[in-house]
Design an enzyme around this catalytic site. Structure first.
Site, short mmCIF file in Angstrom:
data_model
loop_
_atom_site.label_atom_id
_atom_site.label_comp_id
_atom_site.label_asym_id
_atom_site.label_seq_id
_atom_site.Cartn_x
_atom_site.Cartn_y
_atom_site.Cartn_z
N SER A 192 0.83 -1.19 0.00
CA SER A 192 0.00 0.00 0.00
C SER A 192 0.87 1.26 0.00
O SER A 192 1.67 1.46 -0.91
CB SER A 192 -0.95 -0.04 1.20
OG SER A 192 -1.99 0.89 1.06
N HIS A 213 -7.51 -5.77 -0.29
CA HIS A 213 -6.34 -4.93 -0.09
C HIS A 213 -5.37 -5.55 0.92
O HIS A 213 -4.16 -5.54 0.72
CB HIS A 213 -6.78 -3.55 0.39
CG HIS A 213 -5.67 -2.55 0.48
ND1 HIS A 213 -5.01 -2.08 -0.63
CD2 HIS A 213 -5.10 -1.94 1.55
CE1 HIS A 213 -4.08 -1.21 -0.26
NE2 HIS A 213 -4.11 -1.10 1.05
N ASP A 244 -9.69 -5.28 -4.60
CA ASP A 244 -9.15 -4.30 -3.66
C ASP A 244 -10.09 -3.10 -3.58
O ASP A 244 -10.32 -2.41 -4.56
CB ASP A 244 -7.76 -3.86 -4.15
CG ASP A 244 -6.99 -3.05 -3.13
OD1 ASP A 244 -7.61 -2.26 -2.39
OD2 ASP A 244 -5.75 -3.20 -3.07
#
Length: 272
Positions: A95, A252, A224
């Site tokens: 991320s 995610h 995601d």
């Protein structure tokens, strides 16, 4: 605790276990190095040296009032890798940590980095604009700012549902995983987390991706709900030596919920 003091006096906490080729893990917002527990244990058992830090303002690192931006995050990592004399390293970012990892490799990795892995990464850029019409509109990030800055405890509790895909039909919800996400988030500085939203949403990693010459593996879940999947093919295309693996239905937070698959694919990439 193991810490280094970077040039502005902020203490950066890190874990450094094992011997062998180093793997450096870059965590996502607003978490800590603890989010890599499963990967740390797995790759340690495979004979690697594993290192995970807490980004400034996160986890056990110092809560500086300044420097909550991507370039400072990367400068902190450069100081850490120099202090630990890391060479031939593999950098893995999830991320926000994906952006941090690729900028580190592009700016400071010459002669120190062997490969990199971007997981559910914010690269090349998240926010919607003229050059990125498919991006996420600013009001979404303003909503994240409002929740983080002024009702953080409840907002973080609720945020885990989409993060791990627990709102999908048939999902097996783990309260332990949700509580651990909340625990990590609440350890950090609300100011750092608030300012970090700009860092992960508005930083443009296009030139960083283009500059990197080492092999890079891009992993992204097709379901995601935090960083849209369309980011991943764009990032992979910009890389000189990029490989994309996509996962139907993965969320995610797939390094945690789908750790066996993710760890296997990363290990195969490292060994290739």
């Amino acid at each position: 605790m193991s810490t280094i003091k970077v040039k502005d006096g902020t203490e950066i906490y890190y874990k450094d276990w094992g011997i062998g080729q180093p793997i450096v893990f870059h965590h996502g917002w607003p978490l800590s190095g603890d989010d890599w527990d499963t990967q740390m244990m797995f790759f340690l058992s495979q004979g690697y040296r594993v290192i995970a830090h807490d980004r400034r303002g996160h986890g056990r690192s110092g809560q500086s009032s300044q420097g909550n931006d991507m370039d400072t995050y990367v400068a902190d990592i450069a100081e850490l890798t120099t202090a630990l004399d890391l060479k031939d390293a593999i950098h893995i970012g999830h991320s926000t940590g994906g952006g941090e990892a690729i900028r580190y490799v592009a700016k400071h990795g010459m002669g120190r980095v062997a490969k990199a892995v971007l997981i559910s990464a914010v690269t090349p850029i998240m926010i919607k604009g003229e050059s990125n019409p498919e991006g996420v509109p600013m009001p979404i990030f303003d909503e994240i700012r409002k929740g983080t800055g002024f009702s953080r405890s409840q907002y973080y509790h609720d945020f885990t549902t989409a993060f791990y895909g627990y709102n999908r039909e048939g999902a097996k919800v783990s309260e332990g995983i949700k509580n651990n996400w909340w625990r990590q988030g609440m350890m950090g500085s609300v100011k750092a987390h608030y300012e970090g939203i700009k860092a992960f949403s508005e930083s443009d990693f296009t030139e960083d991706l283009k500059r990197v010459e080492v092999p890079v593996l891009v992993l992204h879940g097709e379901d995601d709900q935090i960083v849209p999947f369309h980011q991943a093919p764009k990032a992979a295309k910009l890389l000189q030596n990029g490989t994309l693996i996509s996962y139907p239905g993965f969320p995610h937070g797939m390094p945690t919920t789908e750790a066996e698959t993710i760890n296997r694919d990363i290990l195969s990439f490292i060994n290739s």
